[in-house]
Motif scaffolding. Structure first.
Motif: not given
Length: 157
Positions: A116-129
């Protein structure tokens, strides 16, 4: 990623043009199937652009017959750099460094929490912010870069 339930392995494919992580499955193993699942995830999500080569390092998962066969079925070409070339995979290594810096290398209570934390990191931070701090990219996120590229392609058609 170490968890109380055992290791959680992450495979990723990065779009070199946008620097977006386009496929990133996680599993309790790091066999070739995990890398193939990452490629299939990118395809299903519509992030694997047509006509692009598939580039990787020379890890055993990436040199496997299974991956080579899957890339061939997709009508793509696989490329790999020279052995020992430290410049060959710098974009992917940069992602791994940011991942370790941002979420750390802590011990998770279970695989689901780590996932869950890795998904959140990739989708909400790395790719989008996360902004690509370069004038050429217009200070856009990887996701915005992909959307702009697709818009430019549609306008050119």
């Amino acid at each position: 990623m170490p968890t109380a339930g055992g290791w959680l392995y992450l495979a990723s494919w990065l779009d070199l043009a946008t620097r977006e992580i386009i496929g990133y499955p996680m599993s309790d193993h790091h066999r070739a199937e995990l890398v193939i699942d990452a490629l299939d995830m990118a395809l299903v999500l519509g992030r694997l652009e047509p006509g692009r080569d598939i580039h990787s390092d020379r890890g055993s998962e990436y040199t496997s017959d299974q991956l080579r066969h899957r890339i061939g079925k997709l009508g793509r070409r696989q490329s790999m750099g020279r052995t020992g070339s430290r410049f060959d995979n710098t974009a992917a290594e940069s992602f791994w460094a940011v991942l370790k810096e941002e979420i750390g290398t802590r011990f998770w209570p279970d695989r689901a929490t780590a996932r869950s934390e890795i998904f959140g990191f990739i989708e909400t931070f790395y790719n989008r912010r996360r902004l690509r701090k370069h004038i050429h990219w217009g200070y856009l996120t990887p996701h915005e870069t992909r959307l702009r590229y697709r818009q430019d392609q549609a306008l050119a058609a």
